[in-house]
Structure formats: C-alpha cells, structure tokens
Design a protein around this motif. Structure first.
Motif, PDB file in Angstrom:
ATOM      1  N   ALA A 149       0.820  -1.206   0.000  1.00 28.65           N
ATOM      2  CA  ALA A 149       0.000   0.000   0.000  1.00 28.65           C
ATOM      3  C   ALA A 149       0.857   1.260   0.000  1.00 28.65           C
ATOM      4  N   ALA A 150       1.954   1.248   0.766  1.00 28.02           N
ATOM      5  CA  ALA A 150       2.814   2.429   0.834  1.00 28.02           C
ATOM      6  C   ALA A 150       3.428   2.739  -0.528  1.00 28.02           C
ATOM      7  N   ILE A 151       3.930   1.711  -1.198  1.00 27.17           N
ATOM      8  CA  ILE A 151       4.548   1.928  -2.506  1.00 27.17           C
ATOM      9  C   ILE A 151       3.490   2.306  -3.535  1.00 27.17           C
ATOM     10  N   TRP A 152       2.312   1.720  -3.409  1.00 27.48           N
ATOM     11  CA  TRP A 152       1.215   2.034  -4.339  1.00 27.48           C
ATOM     12  C   TRP A 152       0.805   3.495  -4.203  1.00 27.48           C
ATOM     13  N   LEU A 153       0.719   3.988  -2.977  1.00 33.71           N
ATOM     14  CA  LEU A 153       0.382   5.400  -2.763  1.00 33.71           C
ATOM     15  C   LEU A 153       1.467   6.312  -3.324  1.00 33.71           C
ATOM     16  N   LEU A 154       2.716   5.891  -3.189  1.00 34.26           N
ATOM     17  CA  LEU A 154       3.806   6.673  -3.766  1.00 34.26           C
ATOM     18  C   LEU A 154       3.695   6.707  -5.288  1.00 34.26           C
ATOM     19  N   ALA A 155       3.319   5.585  -5.883  1.00 32.72           N
ATOM     20  CA  ALA A 155       3.127   5.539  -7.330  1.00 32.72           C
ATOM     21  C   ALA A 155       1.964   6.430  -7.761  1.00 32.72           C
ATOM     22  N   LEU A 156       0.890   6.450  -6.952  1.00 31.18           N
ATOM     23  CA  LEU A 156      -0.229   7.339  -7.258  1.00 31.18           C
ATOM     24  C   LEU A 156       0.199   8.802  -7.204  1.00 31.18           C
ATOM     25  N   ALA A 157       1.036   9.136  -6.230  1.00 30.59           N
ATOM     26  CA  ALA A 157       1.529  10.510  -6.140  1.00 30.59           C
ATOM     27  C   ALA A 157       2.356  10.868  -7.373  1.00 30.59           C
ATOM     28  N   PHE A 158       3.170   9.928  -7.839  1.00 31.04           N
ATOM     29  CA  PHE A 158       3.952  10.155  -9.058  1.00 31.04           C
ATOM     30  C   PHE A 158       3.021  10.349 -10.250  1.00 31.04           C
ATOM     31  N   GLN A 159       1.978   9.513 -10.338  1.00 26.14           N
ATOM     32  CA  GLN A 159       1.027   9.629 -11.443  1.00 26.14           C
ATOM     33  C   GLN A 159       0.301  10.973 -11.400  1.00 26.14           C
ATOM     34  N   PHE A 160      -0.020  11.446 -10.191  1.00 28.77           N
ATOM     35  CA  PHE A 160      -0.694  12.741 -10.048  1.00 28.77           C
ATOM     36  C   PHE A 160       0.196  13.868 -10.559  1.00 28.77           C
ATOM     37  N   VAL A 161       1.479  13.854 -10.170  1.00 26.05           N
ATOM     38  CA  VAL A 161       2.407  14.890 -10.625  1.00 26.05           C
ATOM     39  C   VAL A 161       2.588  14.816 -12.130  1.00 26.05           C
ATOM     40  N   LEU A 162       2.707  13.614 -12.666  1.00 29.26           N
ATOM     41  CA  LEU A 162       2.865  13.433 -14.106  1.00 29.26           C
ATOM     42  C   LEU A 162       1.664  14.011 -14.849  1.00 29.26           C
ATOM     43  N   ASN A 163       0.452  13.660 -14.410  1.00 33.54           N
ATOM     44  CA  ASN A 163      -0.762  14.152 -15.079  1.00 33.54           C
ATOM     45  C   ASN A 163      -0.890  15.661 -14.957  1.00 33.54           C
ATOM     46  N   PHE A 164      -0.538  16.199 -13.784  1.00 34.49           N
ATOM     47  CA  PHE A 164      -0.612  17.641 -13.580  1.00 34.49           C
ATOM     48  C   PHE A 164       0.308  18.366 -14.559  1.00 34.49           C
ATOM     49  N   ALA A 165       1.545  17.870 -14.687  1.00 35.87           N
ATOM     50  CA  ALA A 165       2.491  18.496 -15.612  1.00 35.87           C
ATOM     51  C   ALA A 165       2.040  18.338 -17.052  1.00 35.87           C
ATOM     52  N   ARG A 166       1.516  17.177 -17.377  1.00 35.43           N
ATOM     53  CA  ARG A 166       1.092  16.939 -18.765  1.00 35.43           C
ATOM     54  C   ARG A 166      -0.067  17.839 -19.155  1.00 35.43           C
ATOM     55  N   ARG A 167      -1.028  18.031 -18.222  1.00 37.77           N
ATOM     56  CA  ARG A 167      -2.180  18.894 -18.531  1.00 37.77           C
ATOM     57  C   ARG A 167      -1.749  20.337 -18.758  1.00 37.77           C
ATOM     58  N   ARG A 168      -0.713  20.771 -18.040  1.00 36.79           N
ATOM     59  CA  ARG A 168      -0.229  22.128 -18.236  1.00 36.79           C
ATOM     60  C   ARG A 168       0.523  22.277 -19.561  1.00 36.79           C
ATOM     61  N   LEU A 169       1.116  21.180 -20.029  1.00 34.06           N
ATOM     62  CA  LEU A 169       1.897  21.235 -21.259  1.00 34.06           C
ATOM     63  C   LEU A 169       1.083  20.930 -22.508  1.00 34.06           C
ATOM     64  N   ASP A 170      -0.058  20.249 -22.348  1.00 30.62           N
ATOM     65  CA  ASP A 170      -0.861  19.846 -23.504  1.00 30.62           C
ATOM     66  C   ASP A 170      -1.237  21.008 -24.419  1.00 30.62           C
ATOM     67  N   PRO A 171      -1.674  22.173 -23.890  1.00 34.16           N
ATOM     68  CA  PRO A 171      -2.039  23.279 -24.801  1.00 34.16           C
ATOM     69  C   PRO A 171      -0.854  23.865 -25.559  1.00 34.16           C
ATOM     70  N   LEU A 172       0.359  23.613 -25.092  1.00 33.77           N
ATOM     71  CA  LEU A 172       1.542  24.237 -25.677  1.00 33.77           C
ATOM     72  C   LEU A 172       2.308  23.327 -26.617  1.00 33.77           C
ATOM     73  N   LEU A 173       2.175  22.010 -26.423  1.00 32.80           N
ATOM     74  CA  LEU A 173       3.004  21.059 -27.158  1.00 32.80           C
ATOM     75  C   LEU A 173       2.168  19.912 -27.702  1.00 32.80           C
ATOM     76  N   PRO A 174       2.681  19.212 -28.713  1.00 33.99           N
ATOM     77  CA  PRO A 174       2.004  17.990 -29.154  1.00 33.99           C
ATOM     78  C   PRO A 174       1.898  17.000 -27.999  1.00 33.99           C
ATOM     79  N   ARG A 175       0.845  16.215 -28.019  1.00 35.22           N
ATOM     80  CA  ARG A 175       0.588  15.330 -26.878  1.00 35.22           C
ATOM     81  C   ARG A 175       1.738  14.370 -26.592  1.00 35.22           C
ATOM     82  N   PRO A 176       2.359  13.724 -27.581  1.00 41.27           N
ATOM     83  CA  PRO A 176       3.491  12.840 -27.241  1.00 41.27           C
ATOM     84  C   PRO A 176       4.621  13.578 -26.535  1.00 41.27           C
ATOM     85  N   VAL A 177       4.876  14.803 -26.968  1.00 44.77           N
ATOM     86  CA  VAL A 177       5.960  15.575 -26.348  1.00 44.77           C
ATOM     87  C   VAL A 177       5.587  15.977 -24.930  1.00 44.77           C
TER      88      VAL A 177
END
Length: 559
Positions: free
Chosen positions: A139-167
């Motif tokens: 559970a501890a490692i899973w929660l850490l992975a969820l936190a990583f996924q949250f940061v990844l998605n947050f950064a991607r959503r901010r970059l999506d309007p500026l860059l192609p989706r793969p980038v």
C-alpha cells in the motif's frame, strides 16, 4: 504514459473498463508474492519476509499495468470480452489461492535454507505477520506511485495546450521523475547520509571508560605513540586493546612467541590521507614493525573495524612475530560507506601501501619482513582496487588474503569470470593455481598439482555469501553459482526467478551477518587454513591446524 496511451488511442481502442486490468495485475502480483517466499541464500524472519513480499508484489502489479498499456498501445484485439466478469472473478480467485498456498508452503521454503546452514527448522513462518507487513508495504509503494502519477498528469495537462501530446507526455514524465529524484536524493539520501555520518563520528569519538590507554610506550596509543589514544577512534582503541598477549600465543606457539605489533591510525590523527599514511609509516618504524618476520598491510571495513577472526589467527600462526598496519578511512557502516567513502578509502589504501612498500623495498632483502596484504568485505574490494600489481613484479610482495570479496571487487570478478570451465563459480580454479586459489568452510586451497609461485593470493569466500554472489544480471538470467554442483550451504530448493531472485539476494546482503560460518559472517576457524596457505608457516600440518581451530572455538566471537 499509461494515461497518454489511453488518450492517444481513444478512437481505435476499447475503453479501459473493458479490459480485465485489476484481475490481471493482482494475478501477476500474487505470482511475484509467492516467488518471494521461496528459498534464498539467507534465512529470513517474518517481518523481513513480509517487506520483501510486499515490495516484490508491487513490482508484479506494475508489470501487469505495463502489459495492459502495451496491449492498448499495440491495438491488439481484447480477449474474454464476452466473459469479462467471469474472467475477473476467476483471476481474483486464482490470485487468492496462490497467496494462501504460498503462505502455507513458506515454512518449508524457509527450512530449506536453514537446513543448508545446519540450523533447526521453524515450525511456522508466521504467515499472518508476513501478509500484514506485505499489505502495508504494498500500500505504501502504491500510494507513492499514485503521487507520481498525479504529478505526471498535472504536468502533462499544463503542457498539452503548448506542445504535441506525445511531447507533453514525455516532458511530464521527465519533470515528475526529476522532482521525485530531487526529493529522494537531496532531501532524504544526502541529509540521511550526513546525519548518519555525524552519528557514527560521535560514536567513534566516544572513549569507553573500561578501556585505558596502553602503558607500554611501544604500543600505538600510548603516551610515546605518534597517534594519541583519542585519535585512534572507537575501533582503533578496541583493536589495540585486544592484542593477544605473549603468554596467550606462547601456550600454542611455544616459548619463542612474541607479542604482535599492531599499528592503527584513526581518521582524526591527521587531516589528509597523505598525512595519515605518513604517520602510519613512522609509527610502524617506531614500534619495530619492519624488524618482524612478517608485515601485513590491512584495509579495515567502513567503520574502521578489524575482524578478530582474521587478525588473531594470523598472529597465532606466526607465533606473534608479525606487525600489522591499518588506517581508518570512514565512520560509516557497510553500504553507507560504499555509497560515500569508496573513493576516499581507495585513496587512503593506495597511499598507505605505497608508503610501506617504498620503505620496504629500500631495506636489505635478507633482513626485511615478508610483506602481505589483507582485507575483509569492503576492505578486500578496496585492497584489490589499489594494489599496483605491475609495479610489484620487480620486487613482489609475498601474498594476500582477501575475505568475502564483494561482487564488484576487480580481482575477484576477474578470477570468477576467467575460471577454468570445470570449476564452479562459487569456488573457481584460476589458471594452474600457482598464483591464486580459493577456499571456503570445507575445501582447502590446495586443490592443484602445480606448486605455489613467489606470490600466494587466497580468496576466502562462502558459497552462501550474498555480498559475494550478488549480480544485477540475476534479474534476467540465472547466475552461474546456481548451476550444479552447488555450494553445500546453498539450498538445492533455491530456484532462479527473473527479477525476484535478484531482489531476494539483494535483501540477503542486509542480513548476511546473522549466522556465524555462513553468509558474510566469516569465523576464525575458517581463516586458519586460508592464512596457512598464504603464510606457509614452518612445521605446519593438519594436526597443528586442528589444534588452533579448537583453541579459537573457545575464544570470544567476532561480534
């Protein structure tokens, strides 16, 4: 990346809810959980076993997600679409069965390792403790992975309007990885190492009230010594204080016995490695170290500790007519020292050996002592890394004993990889045996027809030592030490499992000092035959060896 794959393929692929994702991930996690309970090199308690099982299970769970992502990304037709619910239930049921069956079998698997080490069996592996700890770690490692996924998605959503989706997806992943690395390395690792170094430094400075400075002016740490009592450090004071007396050695070696010379220089004795090496050399001269029949340059382990099993046995073998010199290079233990102080240790070892060797070569050959080197664990690795072998050919030293060489030690790696094909990886035969030989608890280093040459190098390694046996390649291929014939202290039930076996052996390294005579806990009795091969003492035979082994069975243990 998983979220990107779903979005990128939304028009052509079925939705994620149609795929048996949870069941597949749990099934693979259960298989990894079961694999982690199988035998390894060292016996494990339920708490440690649970921590390993939870860590391995989350890796299996992640592999399940990776497989699902690949399935979506490659646009492969989905199976079981009509029986999706039934498949989910069946897979979850199978996962539960695997977990329960492996917990039921776990005591037998642990006892396989214990039997190989001649330990009594355990009636139960405490499965409730194992599963509880495993769930918490999972559970501890899973929660850490969820936190990583949250940061990844947050950064991607901010970059999506500026860059192609793969980038934007790639950059989002890089940003999240950098943030977690910065937190882990900067905040946790570096601060943790600094705190540990401060704690060990304070412990090293503490002077035990039961230990008094030596009154003999010829002993290091005395009032006449070039190294003060307080500058010896914790393990230097311990090392000097427990030097066997002349009477102790005489009871075994006879009336010609002498009190050994032990020179030790702590980190506080001088501010630079060069100065400490110089102090060690001058102290060795002052105490008459070059007037003994043998001189040993030793490299301690990270904290500066010197193994009594390796030191005392050598002194008894030589009747005390020997001097030893060592210099501390770190305050930290084991892996912490490897992470931070290896380069410092190598520099200190190189400078000490050079100082001693340069002076030794200037002495008349018929009046100087025989010169040897020795190291245990990290000390063996550092010693191997710093001996200038080619520079010694014109005036060679007489030998070396390296005990429990870590898997990345350069000479040990060369011997293991360049061994004769008929010899096992855990006890390799190298060349004709005139230069290098191996020994362990049961096999002596005399398994060659060719006689010793001018230099005698002996490796003392246990087959069950995970620090010697570990390899990152074990993650994807079976290591050679698991081939038949195996070392007697490696359970025959041990099987190679990709990724899992590497993690098992890696965890074994943390508990490798738990069983005397196995793992990384080298005992005095096994040093005796190894030292005898290196030193070649006069009138030495099996009876004398057995007599000394019996004597050391009744002496205090190393720990």
């Amino acid at each position: 990346m998983m979220g990107y794959a779903e979005g990128y393929s939304r028009r052509s692929l079925p939705t994620a809810s149609h795929l048996p994702r949870t069941a597949l991930c749990l099934l693979i996690a259960a298989a990894f959980f079961a694999a982690s309970l199988t035998p390894s090199l060292m016996p494990r308690g339920p708490v440690v076993q649970g921590a390993l099982a939870g860590s391995v299970a989350i890796i299996g769970y992640g592999i399940g997600h990776l497989l699902r992502w690949l399935w979506l990304f490659l646009d492969i037709p989905q199976p079981f679409k009509a029986w999706h619910s039934r498949f989910q239930l069946a897979a979850c049921g199978l996962a539960l069965f695997i977990v329960l069956a492996s917990l039921w079998k776990s005591a037998d698997w642990q006892n396989a390792t214990r039997t190989a080490m001649e330990l009594p069996p355990v009636p139960t592996a405490q499965p409730l403790t194992i599963i509880s700890i495993a769930v918490l770690v999972f559970a501890a490692i899973w929660l850490l992975a969820l936190a990583f996924q949250f940061v990844l998605n947050f950064a991607r959503r901010r970059l999506d309007p500026l860059l192609p989706r793969p980038v934007s997806a790639f950059l989002g992943f890089c940003l999240a990885a950098w943030l977690f690395w910065a937190i882990g390395d900067g905040l946790l690792v570096r601060n943790g190492l600094a705190l540990a170094n401060s704690a060990f430094r304070a412990a090293d400075a503490f002077i035990e009230p039961t230990l008094a400075p030596p009154s003999d002016p010829m002993v290091t740490g005395s009032a006449a010594s070039l190294v003060s009592w307080k500058h010896l450090g914790k393990w230097g004071r311990d090392y000097v204080s427990r030097t066997p007396s002349r009477d102790e050695i005489a009871a075994f070696a006879g009336p010609s016995a002498m009190k050994p010379i032990r020179v030790y220089v702590g980190l506080r004795a001088a501010s630079t490695p060069e100065e400490r090496a110089t102090v060690a050399l001058e102290e060795l001269k002052r105490t008459g170290g070059f007037e003994r029949s043998a001189l040993v340059v030793m490299v301690p382990v990270g904290t500066g500790w010197m193994d009594p099993g390796g030191q005392d046995t050598m002194e008894f073998l030589l009747g005390g007519d020997v001097a030893t010199v060592a210099v501390q290079y770190s305050y930290l233990k084991g892996a912490l020292s490897v992470l931070t102080d290896t380069e410092v240790g190598e520099e200190q070892s190189r400078l000490l050996f050079k100082a001693v060797y340069d002076h030794w070569t200037k002495l008349p050959k018929d009046k100087r002592p025989k010169l040897y080197v020795h190291g245990l664990s990290q000390g063996a690795q550092i010693s191997q890394s710093t001996i200038p072998f080619f520079d010694l050919l014109a005036d060679p030293i007489q030998g070396a004993l390296w005990t429990g060489s870590p898997f990345f030690s350069p000479v040990w790696r060369q011997v293991r990889n360049g061994r004769r094909p008929e010899s096992p990886a855990w006890l390799p035969k190298y060349g004709n045996g005139s230069l290098i030989r191996l020994t362990n608890q049961r096999i002596n280093a005399d398994q060659f027809d060719a006689p010793w040459g001018p230099i005698r190098i002996v490796f003392l390694n246990y087959g069950s030592d995970p620090i010697v046996a570990f390899s990152y390649a074990t993650a994807y291929r079976q290591p050679d030490w698991m081939n038949e014939p195996r070392a007697f202290d490696v359970p025959p039930e041990l099987r190679w499992i990709p990724i899992v076996t590497m993690l098992q052996v890696a965890l074994d390294t943390a508990f490798s000092l738990s069983i005397p005579g196995y793992g990384h806990y080298y005992i005095a009795e096994d040093y005796i035959d190894a030292w005898a091969e290196v030193l070649d003492p006069p009138a030495w035979d099996a009876a004398r060896s057995a007599e000394l082994k019996e004597l050391f069975k009744h002496r205090a243990p190393a720990f």
